[in-house]
Design an enzyme around this catalytic site. Structure first.
Site, short mmCIF file in Angstrom:
data_model
loop_
_atom_site.label_atom_id
_atom_site.label_comp_id
_atom_site.label_asym_id
_atom_site.label_seq_id
_atom_site.Cartn_x
_atom_site.Cartn_y
_atom_site.Cartn_z
N ARG A 148 -7.93 4.43 7.25
CA ARG A 148 -8.35 3.03 7.32
C ARG A 148 -7.61 2.26 8.43
O ARG A 148 -7.54 2.73 9.57
CB ARG A 148 -8.20 2.37 5.96
CG ARG A 148 -9.11 3.01 4.89
CD ARG A 148 -9.14 2.19 3.62
NE ARG A 148 -7.89 2.17 2.91
CZ ARG A 148 -7.57 3.01 1.92
NH1 ARG A 148 -8.42 3.94 1.53
NH2 ARG A 148 -6.39 2.92 1.32
N ASP A 197 -2.00 -11.14 4.93
CA ASP A 197 -3.36 -11.36 4.43
C ASP A 197 -3.54 -12.85 4.21
O ASP A 197 -2.61 -13.54 3.77
CB ASP A 197 -3.56 -10.61 3.11
CG ASP A 197 -5.03 -10.42 2.74
OD1 ASP A 197 -5.77 -11.42 2.77
OD2 ASP A 197 -5.43 -9.29 2.40
N TYR A 247 -1.24 -9.57 -6.08
CA TYR A 247 -1.38 -9.15 -4.68
C TYR A 247 -1.14 -10.35 -3.76
O TYR A 247 -0.41 -10.24 -2.77
CB TYR A 247 -2.77 -8.57 -4.44
CG TYR A 247 -3.08 -8.32 -2.99
CD1 TYR A 247 -2.61 -7.18 -2.35
CD2 TYR A 247 -3.85 -9.23 -2.25
CE1 TYR A 247 -2.89 -6.94 -1.01
CE2 TYR A 247 -4.13 -9.00 -0.91
CZ TYR A 247 -3.65 -7.87 -0.29
OH TYR A 247 -3.91 -7.65 1.05
#
Length: 249
Positions: free
Chosen positions: A28, A156, A169
């Site tokens: 990935r 993120d 997360y």
């Protein structure tokens, strides 16, 4: 989203290839990062945990393109985290005798609704997404200082914007963003001060982690990146070209 917490050099002046360790790089995003760095002349250390076959295949492919330019190391970043981090960095640095770049890419990602999240969920996500990058950076710092190298953490937008039930997360990525900001200050170079420095310049540089005044070329480089195909998935967000000055209170 990526956050960088210290300076990456240009090409090595003595003709050696720069060396990058990329965690979680058998598949990935990590695989894409390793492949891109290799294309730009880096020797690459491919880290994996359970994806040994994929890591070996990628390593073989890259070594086929350029001999002795890729190497695989393995380790579980959720177990004995600090000791594992020390071992991985030592193995990566020993491969070519240097380390120029650490890319903390390895990450866990799964839903944790409040009503059924467990302590084990918390530990797994925080150990891999925060604790491991912290201790990898700690272990790599002396080697990166020697090469004027850098650390890139894969963060993120969920670390900045709430997105339940990705709650734990998101917390882990928010913590990683804050770790990046703190390490940028801790690992930044000493300011380049003239003798004697004007008081205002001394104060300004003391609050600038990269320790130098920015140039027009620094801004131009950011513009060139944003205008290039390399930024094709960047929109509606800014690049702060300030040497890290915006990090300090």
């Amino acid at each position: 989203m990526t956050d960088k917490d210290c300076t990456m050099p240009g090409t090595c002046h003595w003709g050696e290839s720069k060396v990058a360790l990329v965690t979680g790089s058998a598949r990935r995003v990590g695989k894409a990062i390793v492949s891109a760095l290799h294309k730009h002349g880096y020797n690459v250390v491919i880290h994996c945990n359970s994806s040994q076959a994929e890591a070996n295949a990628l390593c073989g492919q890259l070594n086929g393109a350029r001999a002795s330019s890729a190497h695989v190391i393995s380790g579980d970043l959720s177990a004995s985290v600090a000791a594992t981090a020390q071992r991985l960095v030592a193995e990566a640095q020993a491969q070519w005798g240097r380390l120029d770049l650490l890319v903390n890419n390895a990450s866990l990602f799964f839903l944790t609704p409040l009503e059924n999240a467990t302590e084990r969920d918390w530990d797994r996500l925080m150990d891999t997404n925060v604790k491991a990058p912290f201790f990898l950076t700690q272990a790599a710092a002396p080697h990166l200082k020697a090469t004027k190298g850098g650390v890139i953490n894969l963060c993120d937008v969920i670390g900045e914007q709430a997105s339940p039930p990705l709650t734990i997360y998101g917390i882990s990525k928010a913590a990683l963003i804050m770790a990046t900001k703190n390490h940028a200050i801790e690992l930044g170079p000493e300011p380049h001060l003239p003798r004697p420095p004007p008081p205002l310049l001394q104060e300004w540089l003391s609050r600038t982690p990269l320790g130098r005044i920015g140039t027009a070329e620094d801004v131009a480089d950011a513009v060139v990146f944003l205008a290039s195909p390399s930024s094709s998935y960047v929109t509606g967000s800014g690049i702060t070209v300030c040497g890290g000055r915006s990090l300090r209170l």
